[in-house]
Every structure is written in structure tokens, then in C-alpha cells.
Design an enzyme around this catalytic site. Sequence first.
Site, PDB file in Angstrom:
ATOM      1  N   ASN A 131     -11.351  18.166   3.282  1.00  0.00           N
ATOM      2  CA  ASN A 131      -9.989  17.699   3.499  1.00  0.00           C
ATOM      3  C   ASN A 131      -9.998  16.562   4.521  1.00  0.00           C
ATOM      4  OD1 ASN A 131      -7.378  17.276   4.298  1.00  0.00           O
ATOM      5  ND2 ASN A 131      -6.842  19.441   4.545  1.00  0.00           N
ATOM      6  N   PHE A 132     -10.020  15.328   4.005  1.00  0.00           N
ATOM      7  CA  PHE A 132      -9.915  14.143   4.875  1.00  0.00           C
ATOM      8  C   PHE A 132      -8.549  13.513   4.699  1.00  0.00           C
ATOM      9  CE2 PHE A 132     -14.763  13.610   4.198  1.00  0.00           C
ATOM     10  CZ  PHE A 132     -15.025  14.528   5.209  1.00  0.00           C
ATOM     11  N   CYS A 134      -5.136  15.345   5.588  1.00  0.00           N
ATOM     12  CA  CYS A 134      -3.930  15.852   6.236  1.00  0.00           C
ATOM     13  C   CYS A 134      -3.391  14.809   7.221  1.00  0.00           C
ATOM     14  CB  CYS A 134      -4.235  17.157   6.965  1.00  0.00           C
ATOM     15  SG  CYS A 134      -2.767  17.853   7.731  1.00  0.00           S
ATOM     16  N   THR A 200      -1.120  14.273   1.075  1.00  0.00           N
ATOM     17  CA  THR A 200       0.282  13.884   1.272  1.00  0.00           C
ATOM     18  C   THR A 200       0.422  12.541   1.983  1.00  0.00           C
ATOM     19  OG1 THR A 200       0.305  15.197   3.279  1.00  0.00           O
ATOM     20  CG2 THR A 200       1.114  16.256   1.295  1.00  0.00           C
ATOM     21  N   CYS A 344      30.176   3.001 -20.533  1.00  0.00           N
ATOM     22  CA  CYS A 344      30.180   3.144 -19.069  1.00  0.00           C
ATOM     23  C   CYS A 344      30.047   1.797 -18.370  1.00  0.00           C
ATOM     24  CB  CYS A 344      29.065   4.082 -18.614  1.00  0.00           C
ATOM     25  SG  CYS A 344      27.415   3.401 -18.898  1.00  0.00           S
ATOM     26  N   CYS A 351      23.157  -5.863 -14.947  1.00  0.00           N
ATOM     27  CA  CYS A 351      22.645  -7.191 -15.306  1.00  0.00           C
ATOM     28  C   CYS A 351      23.418  -8.282 -14.563  1.00  0.00           C
ATOM     29  CB  CYS A 351      22.741  -7.394 -16.817  1.00  0.00           C
ATOM     30  SG  CYS A 351      21.891  -8.884 -17.360  1.00  0.00           S
ATOM     31  N   CYS A 376      19.050 -13.334 -21.864  1.00  0.00           N
ATOM     32  CA  CYS A 376      18.267 -12.120 -21.594  1.00  0.00           C
ATOM     33  C   CYS A 376      16.797 -12.475 -21.399  1.00  0.00           C
ATOM     34  CB  CYS A 376      18.435 -11.130 -22.752  1.00  0.00           C
ATOM     35  SG  CYS A 376      17.412  -9.655 -22.573  1.00  0.00           S
ATOM     36  N   CYS A 382      18.792  -3.007 -18.040  1.00  0.00           N
ATOM     37  CA  CYS A 382      19.925  -2.344 -18.694  1.00  0.00           C
ATOM     38  C   CYS A 382      19.478  -1.088 -19.425  1.00  0.00           C
ATOM     39  CB  CYS A 382      20.626  -3.303 -19.644  1.00  0.00           C
ATOM     40  SG  CYS A 382      19.512  -4.058 -20.853  1.00  0.00           S
TER      41      CYS A 382
HETATM   42  C1  LIG Z   1       3.029  22.814   2.617  1.00  0.00           C
HETATM   43  C2  LIG Z   1       1.816  22.053   2.214  1.00  0.00           C
HETATM   44  C3  LIG Z   1       0.616  22.342   2.815  1.00  0.00           C
HETATM   45  C4  LIG Z   1      -0.514  21.650   2.431  1.00  0.00           C
HETATM   46  N1  LIG Z   1      -1.700  21.987   3.006  1.00  0.00           N
HETATM   47  C5  LIG Z   1      -2.837  21.350   2.619  1.00  0.00           C
HETATM   48  C6  LIG Z   1      -4.091  21.753   3.115  1.00  0.00           C
HETATM   49  O1  LIG Z   1      -4.195  22.690   3.902  1.00  0.00           O
HETATM   50  N2  LIG Z   1      -5.179  21.096   2.691  1.00  0.00           N
HETATM   51  C7  LIG Z   1      -5.113  20.075   1.801  1.00  0.00           C
HETATM   52  O2  LIG Z   1      -6.141  19.536   1.428  1.00  0.00           O
HETATM   53  N3  LIG Z   1      -3.927  19.678   1.302  1.00  0.00           N
HETATM   54  C8  LIG Z   1      -2.786  20.289   1.681  1.00  0.00           C
HETATM   55  N4  LIG Z   1      -1.594  19.920   1.130  1.00  0.00           N
HETATM   56  C9  LIG Z   1      -1.542  18.821   0.168  1.00  0.00           C
HETATM   57  C10 LIG Z   1      -1.620  19.308  -1.274  1.00  0.00           C
HETATM   58  O3  LIG Z   1      -2.844  19.963  -1.529  1.00  0.00           O
HETATM   59  C11 LIG Z   1      -1.497  18.160  -2.290  1.00  0.00           C
HETATM   60  O4  LIG Z   1      -2.540  17.232  -2.071  1.00  0.00           O
HETATM   61  C12 LIG Z   1      -0.189  17.412  -2.180  1.00  0.00           C
HETATM   62  O5  LIG Z   1       0.867  18.319  -1.942  1.00  0.00           O
HETATM   63  C13 LIG Z   1       0.155  16.609  -3.437  1.00  0.00           C
HETATM   64  O6  LIG Z   1       0.326  17.385  -4.581  1.00  0.00           O
HETATM   65  P1  LIG Z   1       1.779  17.827  -5.143  1.00  0.00           P
HETATM   66  O7  LIG Z   1       2.575  16.614  -5.394  1.00  0.00           O
HETATM   67  O8  LIG Z   1       1.476  18.623  -6.386  1.00  0.00           O
HETATM   68  O9  LIG Z   1       2.401  18.684  -4.105  1.00  0.00           O
HETATM   69  C14 LIG Z   1      -0.438  20.620   1.478  1.00  0.00           C
HETATM   70  C15 LIG Z   1       0.784  20.340   0.886  1.00  0.00           C
HETATM   71  C16 LIG Z   1       1.903  21.058   1.238  1.00  0.00           C
HETATM   72  C17 LIG Z   1       3.195  20.770   0.559  1.00  0.00           C
HETATM   73  S1  SF4 Z   2      25.017   0.271 -23.589  1.00  0.00           S
HETATM   74 FE1  SF4 Z   2      25.815  -0.133 -21.547  1.00  0.00          FE
HETATM   75  S2  SF4 Z   2      27.950   0.495 -21.663  1.00  0.00           S
HETATM   76 FE2  SF4 Z   2      26.950   1.392 -23.401  1.00  0.00          FE
HETATM   77  S3  SF4 Z   2      26.330   3.410 -22.682  1.00  0.00           S
HETATM   78 FE3  SF4 Z   2      24.561   2.091 -22.334  1.00  0.00          FE
HETATM   79  S4  SF4 Z   2      24.820   1.360 -20.228  1.00  0.00           S
HETATM   80 FE4  SF4 Z   2      26.799   2.258 -20.843  1.00  0.00          FE
END
Ligand SMILES: Cc1cc2nc3c(=O)[nH]c(=O)nc-3n(C[C@H](O)[C@H](O)[C@H](O)COP(=O)(O)O)c2cc1C
Ligand code: SF4
Lengths: 442, 441
Positions: A131-132, A134, A200, A344, A351, A376, A382
Site C-alpha cells: 500500500n503506497f 493512502c 484514493t 424542456c 448550446c 453545429c 445537447c
Molecule cells: C474507508 C476506506 C478505507 C480504505 N482503506 C484502505 C487501506 O487500508 N488500504 C488500501 O490499500 N486502500 C484503502 N482504501 C482504498 C480502496 O482500497 C480503493 O483503492 C479505493 O476506495 C478506490 O476504489 P472504489 O472506488 O471501489 O472505492 C480505502 C478506502 C476506503 C473508502
Molecule cells: S431535444 Fe432538447 S428540448 Fe427536446 S427533450 Fe431533448 S433537450 Fe429537451
Amino acid sequence: MADLSINFAGIKSPNPFWLASAPPTNCGYQVMRAFDQGWGGAVWKTLGVPIVNVSSRYGSVDYRDSRMAGFNNIELISDRPLSDNLKEIEEVKKYFPDNAVIASLMVETKEEWHQIIKDVENAGSDGIELNFGCPHGMCERGMGSAVGQEPKVLQTIVEWVMEVASIPVIVKLTPNITDVTDPAMAAVRGGADAISLINTIQSIVGVDLNTLAPFPSVDGKGSNGGYCGPAVKPIALNMVKNCAQHPEMNLPISGIGGVENWKDAAEHILLGASSVQVCTAVMHYGFGIIRELLPGLENYMNEKGFNSIEEMSGAALPNVVEWKDLNLKYKVVASIDEVKCIGCQLCYIACEDGAHQAISISANGDRVPQIIDDNCVGCNLCSLVCPVEDCITMERRDDGKLDVSWDDLTQKGEIPTTFDDDRAGGKGHFVPKPEEALKRKK
Amino acid sequence: MGEFKKPINEKEFHENFAQIKPLMDNNQAFYESSRCLFCYDAPCIAACPTEIDIPLFIRQINSNNLKGAAKTIFDSNWMGNACGKVCPTEVLCEGACVYNHQDVKPIEIGRLQNYATRSAIDKNQSLFDLPELKNKKVAIIGAGPAGISCACELRMAGYTSDIFEAHEKPSGLNMYGVAPYKITNQEAALEVDYLKEQFGFSIHYNRRVTSEEDLEELENTYNAIFIGIGLGSTRKINIKNENLKGCFGATEFIEKLRVNEYAEDSLGKRVIVLGGGNTAMDAASESARMGAEEVTIAYRNSKDSMRAYDFEYELAKEVGVKGVFNCNPIEIIGSEKVEGVRFVKTKSEGGSLEAIEGSEFIITCDTVIFATGQSKQKEFLDQIDKLELDKRGRIVVNENFQTGNPKYFAAGDAVNGGAEVVNAAAEGKKAAVGIVRFLES
Ligand SMILES: Cc1cc2nc3c(=O)[nH]c(=O)nc-3n(C[C@H](O)[C@H](O)[C@H](O)COP(=O)(O)O)c2cc1C
Ligand code: SF4
Ligand SMILES: Cc1cc2nc3c(=O)[nH]c(=O)nc-3n(C[C@H](O)[C@H](O)[C@H](O)COP(=O)(O)OP(=O)(O)OC[C@H]3O[C@@H](n4cnc5c(N)ncnc54)[C@H](O)[C@@H]3O)c2cc1C
Ligand code: SF4
Ligand code: SF4
């Protein structure tokens, strides 16, 4: 029929779906529940040095009525005793010998690394993840993303690890860096067997407007956390792609970040991952999401004719090119399906105010807007804002015979050199006069 | 004039009986499926007699795995498509959806279910891995929800079946009984045609099994026999003139309008429907939609004690049907044809219903529809050796849906005395498991 089993750098797993190292893999009880429901592997919650966690650990970004579109935490690594975790790893492997258990590790000194690797190998782990990544707390102590952000330090630690490790070693990368391939290549040089990403992303998910403390707040104060969940998938996909496309990358990649349904997983795999890890979606909905992930991916593979994950991995990479290689002769124009349109006028205002003034509305009360073909530029906006599926489609208008890229033009010496140049892009592009803005009030 | 004009052709009929749960388009399905919370141990699943994994199939719709969604549904319920349209979801899955506790509209589970299965049916998608056929065969009497479900489940275990059906079309009351604004004849047929093609069982139409000889032939030809014959015709209530011209049994009246899809003969201006169950509500709604101007439901007990679901009574009231309560019919008035019904007022006394002396009155009308319950097919069933019926004429079965005669199994209305399509589907499936156990023991 597609075969979902994988051999990831020597780690065998019945399918590519692994739990990421995080709260869902805190203990053997959880990992057993997950395997029982069909998960292929689990990266154990990071083991390492003794720590203390705070109470009030998570925050989230809700988008309208969707909860946890983005998720953030200030939690550290496992706070459970190492010996308990080791015992449970051993027990899980006894019940589930065919599922992958990977120990995530984070310690400081060379001696500590050597010791903990022996410990988790003895417990029966199938692999190790370093784990590099956190980005809070641990990095203040010189670990986690502090390592991931220093390719040289990262390489040194990988080398220490490789001196003793007899099972496959995965290096988990942090996205909190300008070019993720720098630490990725340091992992390659250090001798790692695989990489995984992303951990993260440093974030503040919000500020309490009454107390002025950031979320999640601990006794009126907060700290930056790590961001994950559906919101981070695009960042993760791009980084997975960058690593997969690096000419010297020869290691398998475990894709992490924003995986909630089978399509998210398929995207990670198509861009080069050969296993996929999930954290937030499980924290939101539990291990049961595996019953959507597995048949969804299998059905897709069967429909597309991918026989294995290996075959599918990276299949989209040839289509991810540099901007300069894109075909400048390709031309699309928006087209509105008058029957589907609900009036809508979001497309119009998007646009008009946000793009290229290429949509008109009528004064006689008919609410279906009209595309002004000549104006366009084919930006797609759009069609992205339209709330009705397949109502605005982008129709191809060039004949498909010409394929000329900026790179081709450069090589032929045909790139525009002044703004007056007929070959310049914006030449002849209609825009209303500024004072029109005050006349056409509607 | 009532709200509806008497429909004289199929087109007008379908206008008067517009589907109350029309097929969703992709947009509707996407928005609706996005709302589902994917609850853990979801209450909607527990409320479904076939226990469909509802959060899973809804999530599969949302992640463009329609094929997977259809499979999830059929895996639990072979009548998944019809059920999506005809189930009383208000008192089943949708009634249990957690959104109700927030006073937010519950997820439209039925329509999503119909959307997903319809996609597989229209594309004739193969969703099932069929095992090789084993050399035993089952006869199924009745191509209703129970019989069809039994046939599908048997095939999943390697056994094929021949279905014998009295009518000329399949799906039982989906085709001949359920209100036409819930399901069309076409939709009811499509699902069965699809399943027949996928599973390769055969249906012999216009083949009512009636005599002991018929039964003997089945016994000699097949290794087991499944009875899914539903209920019989409308029960008589033994009052004077109840066979007068202008008197109809509710199920017979409904069957005729489902088959013809237009008004053959006029109901006249005023219709009285006798009864307080769902069939009474249906018959009343249908009379109004067939052009009757004044439709009255007359129930012998109080409004609160009606067996009909609240939403079914609401549906009837929406098309102008009126209810009168605590009045018991004692005589049909008329010489050549119906001219009215004589009622006596009732009151509840110590749990039983008593007539109030001297309170008789007449409501004039042109048509009387008896929604007074359906009889059981006792005469037919009595021909089967050792088969046992309970006091109310229901076939007695054990936990394997096996009757007193070990070769015969039964499920659906004929066993439960009359429930919903989804119950018949659930039981037919379970009965197949019982049959397989019998064949392999
Ligand atoms: C609450 C929490 C704790 C985490 N703890 C760790 C950890 O201890 N070690 C680690 O490598 N990653 C940790 N992560 C990161 C996750 O393993 C993962 O890389 C990250 O959440 C992205 O994946 P996701 O979008 O599916 O959540 C943690 C993430 C969360 C949300
Ligand atoms: S075409 Fe334009 S006006 Fe019609 S539903 Fe889609 S976004 Fe709304
Ligand atoms: C008026 C009415 C409205 C209803 N509305 C709804 C509704 O909205 N939603 C809902 O879920 N349920 C509704 N139900 C209940 C539902 O239709 C039944 O519970 C369900 O159809 C029972 O299925 P089954 O297979 O047991 O019997 P059936 O559907 O009755 O099928 C029995 C089949 O067996 C055939 N058969 C009978 N005898 C023989 C024989 N001797 N030989 C050969 N074939 C034979 C019949 O022709 C029929 O096709 C309604 C019922 C009625 C009467
Ligand atoms: S999720 Fe569980 S541990 Fe967390 S605050 Fe709620 S009850 Fe406490
Ligand atoms: S109860 Fe409602 S929200 Fe929850 S899973 Fe079922 S349909 Fe979805």
C-alpha cells in the site's frame, strides 16, 4: 462460453472480482461471507504498524437523490492486532483454498518489511499488495502515498520486499501524482510482479456551513481525506490506461476505482486491467452486488466473443490514441427526434449559453428546438444534456472517405499558420454579434 | 350516458380497455430502475410469492443487462411477463417497497418486470441451459399458469411434457378471466409461445380431459400426471329466477368479452353485479367499459368486509361504478327477461349476517351479473381413484403437491381454492420439483 477465471501474476482466482483493501476486508468473517457469495478474491485491509483511528471517518458527495456518488474517508490501516489478522487469513484459506487472499501491507523499515512478509506468507496468503497509496494520516508518517509519490523510495522498498517474497507482489499506486507511470515504472524496476491502481484521491468533500468544519468532522475539525466511489472512475480508467499503454509496462494491472456494476468492471478490463477491485460499492450495497457483476460480465464476454479475461484485457487500448492522431475530417451534426422531444429546451440553452449558438427555438409556442446545421460543430453537448434517451443523436455527415489528422497535416506542412488561413478551424464559424445579446431576450 | 360507448369492434374495445400498466419504453425503464435502492434482504422479494430477486433484476435493467434481468425473473417465475401485468402489486411487491414508508411512490416493479421479460420474449432469446432429455414423460391437464410453470420447471430437470388444454388458447385465466385492461390476449399468448419454443413441450388445444377413459389413457402413457385445471363455472346461489334471460355468471361474462373483444349483445342501460370480491369489481368495471350506463355493485355485507382489494374497488369507482352494501339478493324480478333484483337489507349480529325484517326493496336493471364465487370441478376429479378433495372441493396435496393418488400432482386454483396468477405459477413450479422427486425415487 467465456471463462472468467484468472491467473494474475501467478495468483489464481475463480473470477476477476476482488474486494479492495478496505473496511469490507477488515476481518475473516467478512471475507468468508464475500467468498461464499461469489467474490473471487480479497485484498485484506492493510496490515502494518499499530495505529489509532478516529471516530467519524467517512464523508460523501450526494448528487441530487443519488447517495454516495463520491465517497471520502480519513481512516487509517487496520487497527486490529496483526496476529488476529494472520489467524483469520489462515482460516479463510482453509475454507476457501481456491479463492485469492492477498495481504495488503504497509510498514516502515526494511526489517519490518521482511518480518511482515514472512508472517503473511506463513499464514497462507496467495499474494502481497504494497500500500503506497493512502493519502491521509499514514503519509504524514512517511508511509502510504508519501512513498507512492517518490519513485526512488518506492523502488527501494519494492527491492527490499522482493529480496524475501516468495509469493507474487502487487504494488498499489496513488493517483495523487502528476504522472502515474513514474511510480509504475519504479515498481517495474524494483522487480514487482504486478501493479494495482488507484488508491484514493486527496479530497475535501464539503464544509459544514454552520460549524465551518470540513466533512467528516472530528470534534469540530477535519482533515483531507481520500476520495473514491463512482465519481473517481474516469480518473482511475485514465490512469489504468496510461500504465497499460506505457511501452515498458510488462506487468499485469489490477484496476480499482468506481466499480459498481459490470459495465464499470468491463471498462477497467478493456483498458488493460486483468483483475478488478471494489471498495465503495460494497460499502454501499454489501457483497450481494456480485450477483449483478458476475452474470453481467459473463454475458458481455459471450456476446462479444471474448473467451477469457486475458483475451479481453486491453482490447480497447488500440482505440485510445493521442489527440494529434484523430481524424479532423470526421463530422457529426446533432439531430433532434421531434417525436421523442419533451420540450424542456435544455439543449437550446446549453448550446446558446454554453456552446455554439447552433439551436433555435420558435416564437410560436412550439417547444421542439431546431438544430441550425451550419452552426453545429458537433460538440455533443445537447445530446448529453437531453433527458430523453436517443432523442438527440449525432449524425455523421462526412462521407468517411477522408482521414486526415493534425499529425498528417504537420508532416505535409499543411497546418494553418495564421488565423486568416483558410485551413484554420474557426474560420467562417458563425457567431452572433455581441449586441444581439441584448436584443434577443427570451 | 356513461363514460364509455359500447365497443362494436376490436379497435374500440382496446380503446375502452386501455392497458393500466402499459409496456415501459427505455426511458421510463431507465429512470424507474435508477430509483431502486437495492435494499438488503429486500422486503419486495419477501412479498413476492415466487421470491424474484427484484433488486437484482432492476439493477440489471439499469446496467443494460436486460437479458440477465429477464433470466433473473424467469428463474423464479415462469409467468414473469404476465405477472408483471396482472399481479395485484399494490398488495404484493410494490406494497412492500420501502419507499412507501417515506410516502414516496414505490418502485413500479410490475412494469419493470414486464419490460425486461418482454424484451427476451420479443427477441426469442435463449436464457436457459437445458439438460439432456430423460426418458420419462409427464401429462399436464390445463395450460393455465400452474400447468405452464410446471412444464417449464420439468424441462429444466430434463423431463418433457404434453399439455392437454380444453380451450383453444393457452394461459388459462390470463387469456379468459383477468380484466382486459391488465393484459391483452396477444401478450398472454406471446409468453406461452416463447416458453413453448424455448422448452419444447407441446400443448394440445381443444382437448378437454373428461372421462375415466381419458384418464386411463393418460395413466397408461405417462409416468406422472399434473392437474392444473383451475376452478369451474360460476356457482349458483339458489334464488328465484336466477336463470332468467339477462342473468350471467361473472366468469362466463368475462370469458366472452375476452374472446370476442367487442360487445356481442347489449348489457342494457343498468347492470347489477352481485358480490364483493375482486371478480365482482372486475365484472363491474368491465360492464361500464362495455357501455353500460349505470353499474351497481350490490354486496350482502358491509363495505369494509368486501374481499376485494381496495385498489380494485377504486378502479371500478373511477369508471362510475356505484356500490350498495348490506343488501342480500332474494329474488330476480322479471317474466321473460330480467327487470330487477329484490334485496333485503342486512345487519351484522354477533358475527353472522341477519336480514332486517320488512326492509325489502327492488332495484330495477337490465342485466344481473353473479360474481358469487366459482364452483370446483368435483365431478371430473371424483373419477380419479384415491384423489381426495377437502370440504370446499379443493384437491388435497402433500408438501410435494402430490395428491392422494401418488401418480397425480396438482397445483394452482384447483388446490388453493382461487388465488392469483403468481400463486399458481409458484405452486406449479414447486409441484414440478415434487414430480421430479417422484420420478427419480
Ligand atoms: C474507508 C476506506 C478505507 C480504505 N482503506 C484502505 C487501506 O487500508 N488500504 C488500501 O490499500 N486502500 C484503502 N482504501 C482504498 C480502496 O482500497 C480503493 O483503492 C479505493 O476506495 C478506490 O476504489 P472504489 O472506488 O471501489 O472505492 C480505502 C478506502 C476506503 C473508502
Ligand atoms: S431535444 Fe432538447 S428540448 Fe427536446 S427533450 Fe431533448 S433537450 Fe429537451
Ligand atoms: C375474473 C377473474 C379475474 C382475475 N384477475 C386476476 C388478476 O388480475 N391478477 C391475478 O394475478 N389473478 C387474477 N385472477 C386469478 C387467476 O387468474 C388465477 O389464480 C390463475 O389463473 C390460476 O391459474 P391455474 O393455472 O391454477 O388455473 P387457470 O388459469 O384457471 O387455468 C386452468 C386451465 O385448465 C384448463 N382446463 C380446465 N379443465 C380442464 C380439463 N378437464 N381438461 C383440459 N383442460 C382443462 C382451462 O381451460 C384453463 O386453461 C382472476 C381470476 C378471475 C376468475
Ligand atoms: S455504520 Fe455501523 S459502525 Fe458505522 S456508525 Fe453506523 S452503526 Fe456505527
Ligand atoms: S423495496 Fe423498493 S427500493 Fe428496495 S429493493 Fe425492493 S423495489 Fe428496490
